[in-house]
Scaffold this active site. Structure first.
Site, PDB file in Angstrom:
ATOM      1  N   ASP A  88      13.411   3.221   1.005  1.00  0.00           N
ATOM      2  CA  ASP A  88      13.028   1.943   1.617  1.00  0.00           C
ATOM      3  C   ASP A  88      14.189   0.951   1.694  1.00  0.00           C
ATOM      4  O   ASP A  88      14.022  -0.171   2.186  1.00  0.00           O
ATOM      5  CB  ASP A  88      11.861   1.312   0.849  1.00  0.00           C
ATOM      6  CG  ASP A  88      10.570   2.097   1.060  1.00  0.00           C
ATOM      7  OD1 ASP A  88      10.469   2.831   2.067  1.00  0.00           O
ATOM      8  OD2 ASP A  88       9.669   1.996   0.214  1.00  0.00           O
ATOM      9  N   SER A  98       8.100  13.180  -0.181  1.00  0.00           N
ATOM     10  CA  SER A  98       7.213  12.044   0.087  1.00  0.00           C
ATOM     11  C   SER A  98       6.236  11.814  -1.069  1.00  0.00           C
ATOM     12  O   SER A  98       5.386  12.645  -1.365  1.00  0.00           O
ATOM     13  CB  SER A  98       6.409  12.296   1.366  1.00  0.00           C
ATOM     14  OG  SER A  98       5.298  11.421   1.396  1.00  0.00           O
ATOM     15  N   LYS A 118       5.114  -2.910  -4.847  1.00  0.00           N
ATOM     16  CA  LYS A 118       4.054  -2.565  -3.889  1.00  0.00           C
ATOM     17  C   LYS A 118       3.417  -1.209  -4.235  1.00  0.00           C
ATOM     18  O   LYS A 118       2.188  -1.071  -4.212  1.00  0.00           O
ATOM     19  CB  LYS A 118       4.635  -2.542  -2.463  1.00  0.00           C
ATOM     20  CG  LYS A 118       3.645  -2.145  -1.378  1.00  0.00           C
ATOM     21  CD  LYS A 118       4.041  -2.706  -0.041  1.00  0.00           C
ATOM     22  CE  LYS A 118       5.222  -2.002   0.594  1.00  0.00           C
ATOM     23  NZ  LYS A 118       4.903  -0.702   1.196  1.00  0.00           N
TER      24      LYS A 118
END
Ligand code: S3P
Length: 442
Positions: free
Chosen positions: A322, A170, A24
């Protein structure tokens, strides 16, 4: 079609080979960077999920031509900042934090206001983490509700490189500023806590002037505005985050074996494999190769009978960010008490995942100690769920749905899991692959 998935039986013993869909992070980055290139770029094995389609629709609205063919997607870029659009444009990032945050980086020169909206889950998430540093380029932001979507961006014609400290780990924040650097004069210097480095690898491959110096905790990244980006074809490898659900399915199943072909095992995404192996999972990497700086491998998993608790090193947090929900299932079956710390970022995802992880484990009769940034999980090696469990109201977080499905297929109990269509954000073929593994399981 019912939107509730009902699971009453565990998965039967299997020995299979599968392929998961495209990564993704790389799919969204390819779409956004191809939109800045000159001419025709082709993306193969692009993930065709709602997040990526939202990225494609966004660049289309910005005047970029896109053709979706059977085996590839073609994007015809007009060069850096070659967007053409009318007044009062609205871009819908839907459920995708990656799209919502990264695209702002590409819009720092927009002469007209553009409104960014998202779905219910994305509208609860923090955007100040990118708008604060982007303001330093001279960009203006207007919020309806402070730091949340919908927001409006108005660019600047005189962006100069900035200095930016990214200290959350991040990759979305880092990448948003990296994309903004494509439109800023001088040098943009980023000191970034370690996080996935797909943007850096793509910038290097595209010959965008970038220098990266690595230290143990931080990467120091310098970027200069490129003259142009040439069109590029890209073969997206399989997604390790999607693979993680099948690593855990196989680890917890009886006497089974699974080979997952062609997965991106970029070291900045390897946390899940390192953690699962430390906990006793049997995972081997086969056929490793390099593709444009990314590492690709087949992954072989065998069921494990003996799983042990982990005191998870915080340095692994960002490289497994994740995957924690599904890692928690291994902790639930492990001998001893597992401990995961410094994970406040997990509550900033599509749903507050640390809270949801704990909630689901409790429904499974697993004891947890939860704080705002940590969880202790009291494992039960003989765990056998007997009770009915219903999962709903979780903001359609795709990873909550998939974690619940894997729990149901391996730990017993009668499960009703609502909002089946949540998988469409990241992994539309998830249930089909499970049926291919064991057609009687669903
Ligand atoms: C992503 C970065 C991570 C991850 C997300 C994808 C990316 O988010 O959770 O699914 O592609 O850059 P953060 O940057 O918020 O950690």
């Amino acid at each position: 079609m019912s939107k509730i998935l009902i699971i009453k039986n565990k998965v039967k013993k299997f020995s299979k080979q599968i392929q998961v869909s495209g990564d993704k992070s790389l799919s969204i980055r390819w779409v956004l960077l191809a939109s800045q290139a000159i001419g025709r770029s082709k993306g193969y094995n692009l993930l065709m999920s709602e997040d990526v389609l939202a990225a494609i629709n966004s660049i289309k609205k910005l005047g970029i031509k896109v053709k979706i063919q059977k085996n590839y997607c073609e994007i015809i870029g007009n060069g850096i900042n070659g967007f053409k659009y009318k007044k009062n444009l609205t871009i819908d990032a839907k459920n995708s934090g990656t799209l919502g945050r990264l695209i702002l980086g590409l819009l720092i020169k927009s002469p007209k206001k553009i409104k960014i909206i998202g779905d219910k889950s994305l509208s609860k998430r923090d955007f100040s983490r990118v708008t604060i540093p982007l303001r330093k380029f001279g960009v203006k932001f207007f919020y309806k509700t402070k730091n949340k979507l919908p927001l409006t961006i108005l660019g600047t014609q005189s962006a100069e490189g900035i200095k930016y400290l990214e200290n959350k780990g991040s990759a979305q924040c880092k990448s948003s500023i990296m994309l903004a650097a494509l439109n800023a004069s001088g040098t943009t210097s980023i000191k970034a806590k370690k996080s996935r480095n797909h943007s850096e690898l793509l910038f290097k491959y595209l010959k965008i002037p970038i220098k990266v110096r690595k230290t143990r905790k931080f990467d120091f990244i310098d970027i200069k505005k490129p003259k142009k980006i040439n069109a590029f074809n890209y073969q997206i490898p399989g997604d390790i985050s999607s693979s993680a659900f099948f690593m855990v399915l196989t680890t917890l199943a009886n006497d089974s074996k699974l080979l997952i072909k062609n997965v991106n095992i970029n070291p900045s995404r390897m946390g899940v494999i390192i953690i699962l192996k430390k906990m006793g999972a049997q995972i081997t990497l086969k056929n490793q190769k390099n593709y444009r700086g990314e590492k690709i491998s087949d992954i072989l998993i065998k069921s494990s009978k003996k799983l042990k608790a982990i005191n998870c090193p915080v340095e692994l947090n960002s490289s497994a960010i994740d995957e924690f929900l599904v890692i928690f299932l291994i902790a639930a079956k492990a001998k001893g008490v597992s401990c995961f710390k410094d994970l406040s970022e997990l509550n900033q995802k599509e749903s507050p995942r640390l809270i949801w992880g704990s909630k689901i484990l409790n429904m499974m009769s697993i004891k947890t100690d939860l704080t705002k940034d940590s969880i202790k999980i009291y494992g039960q090696p003989n765990l056998e769920i007997k009770r009915p469990i219903t999962i709903k109201g979780y903001l359609k977080d795709h990873r909550v749905f998939m974690m619940s499905t894997i729990a149901a297929l391996t730990l017993g109990g009668k499960w009703k899991i609502h909002d089946k269509d949540s998988i469409n954000t990241s992994f539309p073929s998830f249930l089909k692959i499970i049926k291919d593994i064991d057609h009687s399981s669903l």
